[in-house]
Design an enzyme around this catalytic site. Structure first.
Site, PDB file in Angstrom:
ATOM      1  N   SER A 132       0.682  -1.151   0.004  1.00  0.00           N
ATOM      2  CA  SER A 132       0.071  -0.205  -0.025  1.00  0.00           C
ATOM      3  C   SER A 132       0.905   1.050   0.016  1.00  0.00           C
ATOM      4  CB  SER A 132      -0.902  -0.076   1.044  1.00  0.00           C
ATOM      5  OG  SER A 132      -1.887   1.194   1.308  1.00  0.00           O
ATOM      6  N   HIS A 170      -2.381  -1.120  -3.576  1.00  0.00           N
ATOM      7  CA  HIS A 170      -3.552  -0.433  -3.300  1.00  0.00           C
ATOM      8  C   HIS A 170      -3.345   0.997  -4.290  1.00  0.00           C
ATOM      9  CE1 HIS A 170      -4.284  -1.994   0.839  1.00  0.00           C
ATOM     10  NE2 HIS A 170      -4.573  -3.008   0.008  1.00  0.00           N
ATOM     11  N   ASP A 219      -4.386  -4.920   5.842  1.00  0.00           N
ATOM     12  CA  ASP A 219      -4.572  -5.815   4.740  1.00  0.00           C
ATOM     13  C   ASP A 219      -3.445  -6.622   4.221  1.00  0.00           C
ATOM     14  OD1 ASP A 219      -6.107  -6.770   2.442  1.00  0.00           O
ATOM     15  OD2 ASP A 219      -5.417  -5.324   1.208  1.00  0.00           O
TER      16      ASP A 219
END
Length: 366
Positions: free
Chosen positions: A175, A201, A298
């Protein structure tokens, strides 16, 4: 007396808040971002600017912790401005941009110049969905302010000769800070490495530009994944941003990409967890996976599932992470068998594939 006490309380409330400067040539966007960011008690919007010169003056006067930056501005464009202050007085920066093919390529150059994250400019007509969009924007701006602006210097990792069978699969999830991290390590995977899957992401549309930039850098071929793609040696597939999750299914002895609808997981779509969990089921002990820099959790649960299925699992260490959130969650779950510097991850993944051995049991690390 009460007014003085109120001022003191307000000043104390501001202590520790992240100071944000908004730079955008649209007055409407500046106002919308200022209102949205101000709803987060961790953030304080200290100024707004319509262009580079005004922003430069405010950066010197206000000392923001993080800047949100539009790329398409008059006089000096956002990319040129970003490069100028990253060289002289770097400040963590989040690019907030409307998507076009040109802006996607420019956003990738902005990330290479030092921007921490890319956010698709919120639609002011998003209606009831706007509060949820702004919560995500607030979280990412707050995280960006805490990011390291440069990867630690170090010797480039040596490429490892591929020795794994064709049905081995590599997987990476990232991310905040992941664009720079992936751009650094993917070029060191040999041309005929096992198929490699990536969830980064990123907003809808920007992943296509990211894949094109990586394809120019890497020995492996790189492209944005499409539904039904085979996972093949020598090919890196980047999950498309924004709309669907990327999962892997095995049928007829081969693994294929499935792009599936679903709510965001840990505020993210595509979700690293969704990819990792599907890999644990589809390829289990023939997977090497690593969780890289990023905020939140995540990927941690999915990495644990891969480890429990006998796959090899790694996470990036704090010292080389822009944001040590996702790798920390993996460490806390004991999902990663090793915590490694970013530069050590490609070699360890390739060696795991070449050895083709099951992961050490969780009990062995007690």
């Amino acid at each position: 007396m009460k007014a003085a006490a109120d001022r003191l309380m307000a000043a104390r409330a501001r202590e520790g808040r992240t100071r944000v400067l908004i730079v955008d040539d649209s007055a409407m966007v500046r106002q919308a971002l200022a209102l949205g960011l101000s709803t987060d008690p961790r953030l304080e919007v200290v100024g707004t600017a319509s262009g580079a010169e005004a922003a430069r003056a405010q950066m010197a006067a206000l000392k923001p912790d993080v800047v949100t930056l539009d790329l398409e501005m008059p006089q000096m464009d956002g990319l040129t401005f970003l490069r100028s202050y990253m060289e002289s007085a770097p400040v963590p920066t989040v690019v907030i941009s409307s998507l076009t093919r040109t802006s996607g390529e420019t956003a990738m150059r902005a990330m290479e110049a030092g921007a921490v994250d890319i956010i698709s400019k919120p639609s002011l007509g998003a209606g009831q969905g706007l509060p949820a969009i702004m919560r995500d924007v607030c979280a990412r701006v707050w995280a960006a302010a805490r990011a390291r602006l440069a990867l630690p210097d170090g010797a480039a990792p040596a490429p490892v000769a591929p020795g794994a069978s064709e049905d081995w699969i590599h997987a990476l999830g990232a991310s905040t800070g992941g664009v720079q991290a992936l751009s650094r390590i993917l070029p060191f995977f040999p041309a005929q490495s096992p198929g490699l899957l990536v969830v980064q992401h990123m907003p809808e549309g920007f992943t296509a530009a990211f894949a094109r930039r990586l394809d120019a850098l890497c020995r492996m071929r790189v492209r944005e994944a499409a539904d039904g793609d085979l996972v093949l040696p020598g090919l890196v597939l980047i999950a498309p941003g924004g709309l669907r999750h990327m999962e892997i299914e095995r049928a007829g002895g081969v693994c294929r990409v499935r792009l599936v609808a679903g709510a965001p997981v840990s505020y993210s779509r595509p979700s690293v967890d969704r990819m990792f969990l599907s890999l644990a089921a589809a390829a289990g002990p023939r997977v090497s996976a690593a969780l890289l820099t990023g905020m939140g959790r995540d990927g941690a649960a999915g990495l644990l599932a891969i480890r429990r299925a006998g796959g090899r699992t790694f996470a990036q260490d704090e010292g080389s992470s822009a944001v040590f959130g996702m790798p920390l969650a993996a460490r806390d779950l004991r999902a990663a068998e090793e915590i490694l510097t970013l530069d050590d991850i490609p070699a360890r993944m390739m060696l795991a594939a070449a050895a083709d051995t099951r992961a050490p049991s969780l009990a062995s690390n007690d």
